[in-house]
Scaffold this active site. Sequence first.
Site, short mmCIF file in Angstrom:
data_model
loop_
_atom_site.label_atom_id
_atom_site.label_comp_id
_atom_site.label_asym_id
_atom_site.label_seq_id
_atom_site.Cartn_x
_atom_site.Cartn_y
_atom_site.Cartn_z
N GLY A 55 -43.70 13.32 74.49
CA GLY A 55 -44.71 14.25 73.98
C GLY A 55 -45.00 13.92 72.54
O GLY A 55 -44.23 13.20 71.90
N CYS A 82 -38.11 9.66 75.66
CA CYS A 82 -38.76 9.75 74.34
C CYS A 82 -38.60 11.16 73.74
O CYS A 82 -37.48 11.55 73.44
CB CYS A 82 -40.23 9.32 74.45
SG CYS A 82 -40.91 8.87 72.86
N TYR A 83 -39.67 11.93 73.60
CA TYR A 83 -39.50 13.29 73.06
C TYR A 83 -38.45 14.05 73.89
O TYR A 83 -37.64 14.81 73.35
CB TYR A 83 -40.83 14.04 73.08
CG TYR A 83 -40.72 15.47 72.58
CD1 TYR A 83 -40.64 15.73 71.22
CD2 TYR A 83 -40.66 16.54 73.46
CE1 TYR A 83 -40.51 17.03 70.74
CE2 TYR A 83 -40.53 17.85 73.00
CZ TYR A 83 -40.45 18.09 71.64
OH TYR A 83 -40.32 19.37 71.18
N HIS A 169 -39.79 3.92 76.95
CA HIS A 169 -40.54 4.41 78.12
C HIS A 169 -40.26 3.55 79.36
O HIS A 169 -40.90 2.51 79.54
CB HIS A 169 -42.04 4.41 77.81
CG HIS A 169 -42.42 5.48 76.86
ND1 HIS A 169 -42.71 6.77 77.24
CD2 HIS A 169 -42.49 5.48 75.50
CE1 HIS A 169 -42.97 7.51 76.19
NE2 HIS A 169 -42.85 6.75 75.11
N GLU A 171 -41.16 4.11 82.27
CA GLU A 171 -42.25 4.22 83.25
C GLU A 171 -43.37 3.21 83.04
O GLU A 171 -44.17 2.99 83.93
CB GLU A 171 -42.82 5.65 83.26
CG GLU A 171 -43.61 6.05 82.01
CD GLU A 171 -42.74 6.53 80.85
OE1 GLU A 171 -41.54 6.24 80.86
OE2 GLU A 171 -43.28 7.16 79.92
N GLY A 225 -66.84 10.38 100.65
CA GLY A 225 -65.83 9.93 99.69
C GLY A 225 -64.46 9.83 100.35
O GLY A 225 -64.25 10.29 101.47
N ASP A 227 -61.45 11.21 99.58
CA ASP A 227 -60.62 12.39 99.77
C ASP A 227 -61.03 13.21 100.99
O ASP A 227 -60.19 13.58 101.81
CB ASP A 227 -60.67 13.29 98.51
CG ASP A 227 -60.24 12.53 97.27
OD1 ASP A 227 -59.63 11.46 97.42
OD2 ASP A 227 -60.52 13.00 96.15
N LYS A 367 -54.14 10.01 93.92
CA LYS A 367 -55.20 9.23 94.57
C LYS A 367 -54.65 8.01 95.33
O LYS A 367 -55.07 7.73 96.44
CB LYS A 367 -56.18 8.75 93.49
CG LYS A 367 -57.44 8.14 94.03
CD LYS A 367 -58.40 9.23 94.41
CE LYS A 367 -59.72 8.73 94.90
NZ LYS A 367 -60.64 9.87 95.12
#
Length: 511
Positions: A55, A82-83, A169, A171, A225, A227, A367
Amino acid sequence: MQHQKVLVLDFGGQYNQLIARRVRDLGVYCDLKPFEMTAKEIKAYDPIGIIFTGGPNSVYDEASPRIGREILELGIPVLGICYGCQLIAHTLGGRVEHAHMSEYGRREFTLAKESPLFDGLPPVSVCWMSHTDLVKDLPEDFETLAFTQSCPQAVFGNEEKKIYGVQFHPEVAHTVYGNLLLKNFLYRICGARGDWTVKGFVSEEVEKIKQKVGSGKVLCAMSGGVDSAVAATLVYRAVGDRLTCVFVDHGLHRKNEPEEVLSVFRDGLGMNLVKVDAKDLFLNALKGVTDPEQKRKIIGKLFIEVFEKEANRIGAVDFLVQGTIYSDVVESGKGKSAVIKSHHNVGGLPSVVDFKEIVEPLRDLFKDEVRRVGTELGLSDEIVWRQPCPGPALAIRIMGEVTEEKLETIRDADAIFCEEIARAGLNKEIWQYFAVLTDSKTVGVQGDFRTYENVIALRAVTSVDAMTADWARIPFEVLAQVSNRITNEVKHANRVVYDITSKPPATIEWE
Ligand code: XMP
């Protein structure tokens, strides 16, 4: 059996959704929740592990997000990033300091001790740092597990309590063994079984929908679309003919889109799919309209009217299917209100359809997971990797008034662009790409003739969430091929330009 869950508490970091996606990609279900969750709420949620995200704040700011110490005493493994790692140190009595200089970018980190968190990691590897504060003194009973040259507590932990802090990080892709570190946390420390799979999701969800719908009737608005297509297919698998899909052909779709929807879902899968031909209605309503917001309003309102008429013909139903996905509803630590999809062609529907309950089978999925579910359900890449299209569709990709002739030009140009992007193997990399018909005309020479025709603009962006975007660095040869084909094959186009503006300051769409 209920699948295991990991809780990702969001402290406002830019990578928060990425952390959640990584965890899910590793086969463990997780939810991203605001950091304010109390220990009691966390206990009730029953996660196998908790991750605190990074953050932008400093633990010493009065107003910065905090956690109650009780959360670290629940006996649930915790990984602070991190934070999040500074917060662990600060909350448990360690000392966090402002560094002389911010540290950004690639750094080498060296393991100081063996830990299950490091299974399979080499003694030295590369990580991605992005911080100003750093942990100086560890809380009691914590030990240093890894360090970098400028960060003495790059990783620290208490193995018994299973609480870990990581300053870098894991990720992001730049942290070479980041994924392995996350995997170790999930599997070695939290005891994950890896029970979150797309296949499992499909069979579980089909069962759930069967239970929920019983012998009821279901209605779905299909937009073409990804979705709504995946949501409808999932529900169809569960309830078959009791699902009716309505596809409104407003005449503003991309090339072959309506035909494809009919051929895949009605003729191919055998869905009960009603196509409403409303082309003239929409084009008449758009006559003479040049203002983008005006176009949006007209299309949104008409769409709901047309759908309402069709829904009335079908009569009362028990359920309405919506293709809402996780990023539409996720609550963030930054802004607490849930973001609800503003997609015009689903937003207003609940008010005009006579139904009892909404079915949103994709509500928990990102998604990329929706796409994987689509593939699992047997949908082709053309459907599953289809470009997201705004509700007002080509009407806002034609600058100025929308006419049949302009629609034909933009459809052809856009189809060529999409074909060439796919041919170059870039269709899964570029976030969104499309052609725009500008309202500029320029002089050209085609054959032996002078022409005075339209300029086509190509737009292609990379993005994570559409809030910010950068123009995609498409290879020149691909752009050359697209330009060549458009100026040769498309009527009323004699010039092609490529948009090299990021968002902000521009938006992704031109209108
Ligand atoms: P902008 O142009 O605002 O677009 O940078 C961000 C994303 O939203 C899509 N978009 C829309 N989607 N109705 C929609 O359903 C709209 O009116 C609309 N306008 C933009 C756009 O395609 C991009 O993905």
